[in-house]
Enzyme design. Structure first.
Site, PDB file in Angstrom:
ATOM      1  N   SER A 131       0.866  -1.180   0.000  1.00 38.10           N
ATOM      2  CA  SER A 131       0.000   0.000   0.000  1.00 38.10           C
ATOM      3  C   SER A 131       0.896   1.222   0.000  1.00 38.10           C
ATOM      4  O   SER A 131       2.080   1.142   0.353  1.00 38.10           O
ATOM      5  CB  SER A 131      -0.867   0.003   1.266  1.00 38.10           C
ATOM      6  OG  SER A 131      -1.484   1.260   1.477  1.00 38.10           O
ATOM      7  N   TYR A 144      -1.856   0.094  10.998  1.00 37.29           N
ATOM      8  CA  TYR A 144      -1.822  -0.364   9.609  1.00 37.29           C
ATOM      9  C   TYR A 144      -0.544   0.078   8.901  1.00 37.29           C
ATOM     10  O   TYR A 144       0.105  -0.719   8.220  1.00 37.29           O
ATOM     11  CB  TYR A 144      -3.040   0.190   8.872  1.00 37.29           C
ATOM     12  CG  TYR A 144      -3.133  -0.250   7.435  1.00 37.29           C
ATOM     13  CD1 TYR A 144      -3.289  -1.588   7.094  1.00 37.29           C
ATOM     14  CD2 TYR A 144      -3.076   0.687   6.399  1.00 37.29           C
ATOM     15  CE1 TYR A 144      -3.381  -1.990   5.764  1.00 37.29           C
ATOM     16  CE2 TYR A 144      -3.177   0.299   5.077  1.00 37.29           C
ATOM     17  CZ  TYR A 144      -3.329  -1.039   4.767  1.00 37.29           C
ATOM     18  OH  TYR A 144      -3.413  -1.431   3.448  1.00 37.29           O
TER      19      TYR A 144
END
Length: 243
Positions: A131, A144
């Site tokens: 990501s 995250y």
């Protein structure tokens, strides 16, 4: 089976499902792994692939999955996700534990277990979907972003360790992709999830799958090391134009 085998984790929906379909269209026999076996079986039937239950947070589940995959040319580490958006001060350790188990240790387990088979293929490829959170940090996202930073570091380390071996290594770093990612992050709150993409044309799962399929179908001497993709309206994790 004459078709080369591609293993895709987190393949029951979203980017994983789209990638399974894209690789099947490119001539791969796709082995789909995820926890939701009922969904996997339906997708596998449509792409003439193989569905095998897989929980990347469980060492025993991963071991059973690997035993059922006799050989492989491509591994797409796609299983992952986020839980919550708490500040460091309010961090939920269970959320952190799940994110690290899924994104980091899950990637480690599958990659470590399949590497001998990828090498034996004579032309292997490890694709890891991380990501833009793998190189950015943003408020209330430390669990995250830290997990994605670690997953990215694991993947990038492979690039050097596999020099001289017939295995390519590609990291795919998407920005905003509208899947069930945000619904899962917000524990099923669809209204809150929808607000993430309000006023933006986000990437789709198919957009990311197209990039993965492109990377693994390049000539074997071509290694696309790192592919970052975002919607036109997104400059960074925290800068988005909403029309």
């Amino acid at each position: 089976m004459n078709r080369p085998i591609a293993v895709v984790t987190g393949a029951s929906a979203g980017i994983g499902e789209a990638t399974a379909r894209a690789l099947a269209a490119e001539g791969f026999h796709v082995v789909l792994g995820a926890r939701r076996l009922d969904l996997l079986k339906g997708i596998a039937a449509e792409v003439d692939g193989t569905a095998i239950e897989l929980d990347v947070t469980s060492a025993s589940s991963v071991a059973a999955f690997l035993d059922a995959v006799p050989k492989a040319k491509v591994l797409v580490n796609n299983a992952g996700g986020a839980r919550g958006m708490a500040s460091v001060a309010d961090a939920d350790e269970d959320h952190w534990r799940w994110m690290w188990e899924t994104n980091v240790l899950g990637t480690l387990r599958l990659t470590k277990g399949l590497l001998p088979k990828l090498i034996d293929s004579g032309d292997g490829h490890v694709v890891t979907v991380t990501s833009i959170a793998a190189f950015e940090a943003y408020d209330n996202g430390s669990g995250y972003t830290s997990a994605k930073h670690a997953q990215s570091a694991l993947h990038r380390t492979l690039r050097g360790e596999l020099l001289g071996q017939p295995v390519r290594v590609t990291e795919v770093l998407p920005g905003m992709v509208e899947t069930d990612f945000s619904v899962n992050r917000f524990d099923g709150d669809t209204t809150r999830a929808a607000a993430v993409y309000q006023g933006v044309v986000p990437l789709t799962a198919d957009d990311v799958a197209d990039v993965i399929a492109f990377a693994v179908t390049r000539p074997s001497h071509v290694n696309l090391d790192r592919i970052e993709l975002k919607p036109r309206a997104q400059a960074s994790a925290s800068r988005v134009h909403r029309g």
